[in-house]
Design a protein around this motif. Structure first.
Motif, mmCIF file in Angstrom:
data_model
loop_
_atom_site.group_PDB
_atom_site.id
_atom_site.type_symbol
_atom_site.label_atom_id
_atom_site.label_comp_id
_atom_site.label_asym_id
_atom_site.label_seq_id
_atom_site.Cartn_x
_atom_site.Cartn_y
_atom_site.Cartn_z
ATOM 1 N N TRP A 199 -18.964 0.795 5.162
ATOM 2 C CA TRP A 199 -17.694 1.337 5.500
ATOM 3 C C TRP A 199 -17.000 2.244 4.931
ATOM 4 C CZ3 TRP A 199 -16.036 0.266 10.768
ATOM 5 C CH2 TRP A 199 -16.694 -0.562 11.354
ATOM 6 N N LEU A 200 -17.321 2.310 3.477
ATOM 7 C CA LEU A 200 -16.693 3.045 2.708
ATOM 8 C C LEU A 200 -17.098 4.544 2.741
ATOM 9 C CD1 LEU A 200 -16.396 0.994 -0.685
ATOM 10 C CD2 LEU A 200 -14.565 1.497 1.068
ATOM 11 N N GLN A 201 -18.312 4.796 3.359
ATOM 12 C CA GLN A 201 -18.720 6.197 3.681
ATOM 13 C C GLN A 201 -17.785 7.001 4.852
ATOM 14 O OE1 GLN A 201 -23.171 4.476 3.706
ATOM 15 N NE2 GLN A 201 -23.231 6.653 3.798
ATOM 16 N N LEU A 202 -17.173 5.861 5.466
ATOM 17 C CA LEU A 202 -16.120 6.491 6.537
ATOM 18 C C LEU A 202 -14.916 6.924 6.142
ATOM 19 C CD1 LEU A 202 -17.048 4.308 9.760
ATOM 20 C CD2 LEU A 202 -17.850 6.527 9.078
ATOM 21 N N SER A 203 -14.201 8.080 6.389
ATOM 22 C CA SER A 203 -13.038 8.342 6.151
ATOM 23 C C SER A 203 -12.145 7.323 6.541
ATOM 24 C CB SER A 203 -12.609 9.628 6.599
ATOM 25 O OG SER A 203 -12.664 9.686 8.024
ATOM 26 N N ASN A 204 -11.193 6.590 5.888
ATOM 27 C CA ASN A 204 -10.279 5.425 6.296
ATOM 28 C C ASN A 204 -11.096 4.333 6.524
ATOM 29 O OD1 ASN A 204 -7.704 4.558 6.722
ATOM 30 N ND2 ASN A 204 -7.496 5.163 8.801
ATOM 31 N N GLY A 205 -12.392 4.149 5.857
ATOM 32 C CA GLY A 205 -13.223 2.918 6.285
ATOM 33 C C GLY A 205 -12.581 1.747 6.294
ATOM 34 N N ARG A 206 -12.113 1.295 5.243
ATOM 35 C CA ARG A 206 -11.433 -0.010 5.084
ATOM 36 C C ARG A 206 -10.562 -0.513 6.299
ATOM 37 N NH1 ARG A 206 -15.115 -2.862 2.859
ATOM 38 N NH2 ARG A 206 -15.567 -2.460 0.515
ATOM 39 N N TYR A 207 -9.666 0.603 6.719
ATOM 40 C CA TYR A 207 -8.785 0.269 7.920
ATOM 41 C C TYR A 207 -9.653 0.153 9.136
ATOM 42 C CZ TYR A 207 -5.403 1.407 11.468
ATOM 43 O OH TYR A 207 -4.434 1.435 12.544
ATOM 44 N N LEU A 208 -10.336 1.190 9.408
ATOM 45 C CA LEU A 208 -11.424 0.828 10.566
ATOM 46 C C LEU A 208 -12.161 -0.345 10.547
ATOM 47 C CD1 LEU A 208 -12.831 4.285 10.763
ATOM 48 C CD2 LEU A 208 -10.830 3.447 11.971
ATOM 49 N N GLN A 240 -10.874 -1.148 24.950
ATOM 50 C CA GLN A 240 -9.967 -0.868 24.051
ATOM 51 C C GLN A 240 -9.989 0.315 23.128
ATOM 52 O OE1 GLN A 240 -7.398 -4.240 22.020
ATOM 53 N NE2 GLN A 240 -9.291 -5.811 23.267
ATOM 54 N N HIS A 241 -9.051 0.981 22.618
ATOM 55 C CA HIS A 241 -9.060 2.132 21.799
ATOM 56 C C HIS A 241 -8.045 1.897 20.520
ATOM 57 C CE1 HIS A 241 -10.305 3.639 25.900
ATOM 58 N NE2 HIS A 241 -11.052 4.610 24.903
ATOM 59 N N PHE A 242 -8.450 2.425 19.274
ATOM 60 C CA PHE A 242 -7.433 2.217 18.180
ATOM 61 C C PHE A 242 -7.794 3.530 17.299
ATOM 62 C CE2 PHE A 242 -11.146 -0.430 17.045
ATOM 63 C CZ PHE A 242 -11.433 0.211 15.826
ATOM 64 N N ASP A 243 -6.955 3.598 16.461
ATOM 65 C CA ASP A 243 -7.155 4.641 15.280
ATOM 66 C C ASP A 243 -6.650 6.059 16.041
ATOM 67 O OD1 ASP A 243 -7.590 5.663 12.802
ATOM 68 O OD2 ASP A 243 -9.326 6.539 13.199
ATOM 69 N N TYR A 244 -5.243 6.137 16.417
ATOM 70 C CA TYR A 244 -4.858 7.157 17.248
ATOM 71 C C TYR A 244 -4.643 8.434 16.289
ATOM 72 C CZ TYR A 244 -1.810 10.355 19.658
ATOM 73 O OH TYR A 244 -1.189 11.675 20.302
ATOM 74 N N ILE A 245 -3.975 8.001 15.039
ATOM 75 C CA ILE A 245 -3.445 8.883 13.982
ATOM 76 C C ILE A 245 -4.659 9.547 13.060
ATOM 77 C CG2 ILE A 245 -2.031 9.580 12.010
ATOM 78 C CD1 ILE A 245 -0.094 7.689 13.041
ATOM 79 N N SER A 246 -5.290 8.500 12.789
ATOM 80 C CA SER A 246 -6.678 8.794 11.729
ATOM 81 C C SER A 246 -6.193 9.914 10.683
ATOM 82 C CB SER A 246 -7.647 9.294 12.510
ATOM 83 O OG SER A 246 -8.756 9.438 11.860
ATOM 84 N N PRO A 247 -5.743 9.564 9.522
ATOM 85 C CA PRO A 247 -6.050 8.193 8.945
ATOM 86 C C PRO A 247 -4.894 7.183 8.884
ATOM 87 C CG PRO A 247 -5.168 9.873 7.151
ATOM 88 C CD PRO A 247 -5.225 10.558 8.599
ATOM 89 N N GLN A 248 -5.072 6.125 8.107
ATOM 90 C CA GLN A 248 -4.334 4.820 8.407
ATOM 91 C C GLN A 248 -2.569 5.204 8.233
ATOM 92 O OE1 GLN A 248 -5.091 1.789 5.281
ATOM 93 N NE2 GLN A 248 -3.478 0.598 6.244
ATOM 94 N N PRO A 249 -2.021 4.824 9.270
ATOM 95 C CA PRO A 249 -0.623 4.856 9.022
ATOM 96 C C PRO A 249 -0.051 4.368 7.801
ATOM 97 C CG PRO A 249 -1.056 3.616 10.828
ATOM 98 C CD PRO A 249 -2.276 3.953 10.339
#
Length: 244
Positions: free
Chosen positions: A16-25, A171-180
């Motif tokens: 998951w850390l390979q993704l931007s904002n991975g921990r939040y996702l 469902q959908h999430f992470d509209y802003i990307s990165p974490q608010p």
């Protein structure tokens, strides 16, 4: 619309850390998975891919759980995900997180999952939405082996419908990307999820495999009532007189 199958070899993301904002996702996906698997029952749970295996499923009543990927640590079964070494209709619950995004043949991957799932089996699938801020950044970034392919969620749903799945949840999430990181951004994220979900970066789908009903054998054609009246009908007959 781009063709689903490609000859280009894609390397899946292994952490998951390979993704931007991975921990939040990961945390957001984990929350949705927890709410779903707690209501799933059966004998065998299959997690496909590295990101799926890193999600916890201890809230699931299914005790026998299999981590499956091509390689890596903490993998119970090493296998090509497009050719799973299971008999037909043996898996009750399958989790597939961000594997379609890096699959060279997503149709084959879904067909294999459909093959191994039992009737009324559950598939949890998550991926990136191309119509989002993340999708825009991916289009602008240079092509690499870790570049996600980004299939639209409605297209994935069409594939599932063709295989006979019923969509139970979307469902959908992470509209802003990165974490608010403050209250204002958190409010924007909440409004985006509720009213602009089409533009969120991540989709989360829960689908149920439907059993195909047997086609009834039709009986031969016949009338409900006879159309010929069997009662005798009086007719007039002309008698000719013979002359002697």
């Amino acid at each position: 619309m781009k063709i689903a199958k490609t000859s280009r070899k894609l390397a899946p993301i292994t952490d998951w850390l390979q993704l931007s904002n991975g921990r939040y996702l990961q945390a957001q996906t984990q929350h949705l998975v927890d709410n779903t698997v707690s209501h799933c029952f059966g004998y065998h749970l299959l997690k496909l891919g590295h990101l799926s295996t890193q999600l916890k499923t201890n809230k699931c009543p299914i005790r026998h759980q299999i981590n499956c990927a091509q390689d890596g640590e903490d993998i119970g079964l090493r296998s090509d995900l497009h050719h799973l070494p299971f008999q037909n209709a043996t898996i009750d619950l399958c989790i597939l997180v961000h594997e379609l995004d890096f699959s060279s043949d997503p149709h084959q991957l879904l067909r294999e999952i459909d093959r191994v799932l039992t009737l009324d089996g559950i598939l949890i699938i998550s991926g990136f939405n191309p119509y989002s801020l993340f999708g825009c950044r991916s289009l602008l970034s240079s092509k690499s082996e870790h570049t996600a392919r980004l299939f639209a969620p409605n297209r994935v749903i069409d594939w599932l419908h063709l295989l006979g799945f019923e969509i139970k949840q979307k469902q959908h999430f992470d509209y802003i990307s990165p974490q608010p990181k403050n209250a204002v951004l958190a409010l924007i994220e909440k409004i985006g999820r509720q009213y602009l979900s089409t533009f969120c970066s991540i989709y989360f789908i829960v689908a149920k495999k439907q059993c195909t009903p047997m086609t009834p054998i039709k009986t031969g054609f016949k009338f409900n009532k006879p159309i010929i009246n069997r009662r005798p009908v009086a007719t007039k007959q002309s008698h000719s007189k013979t002359q002697s």
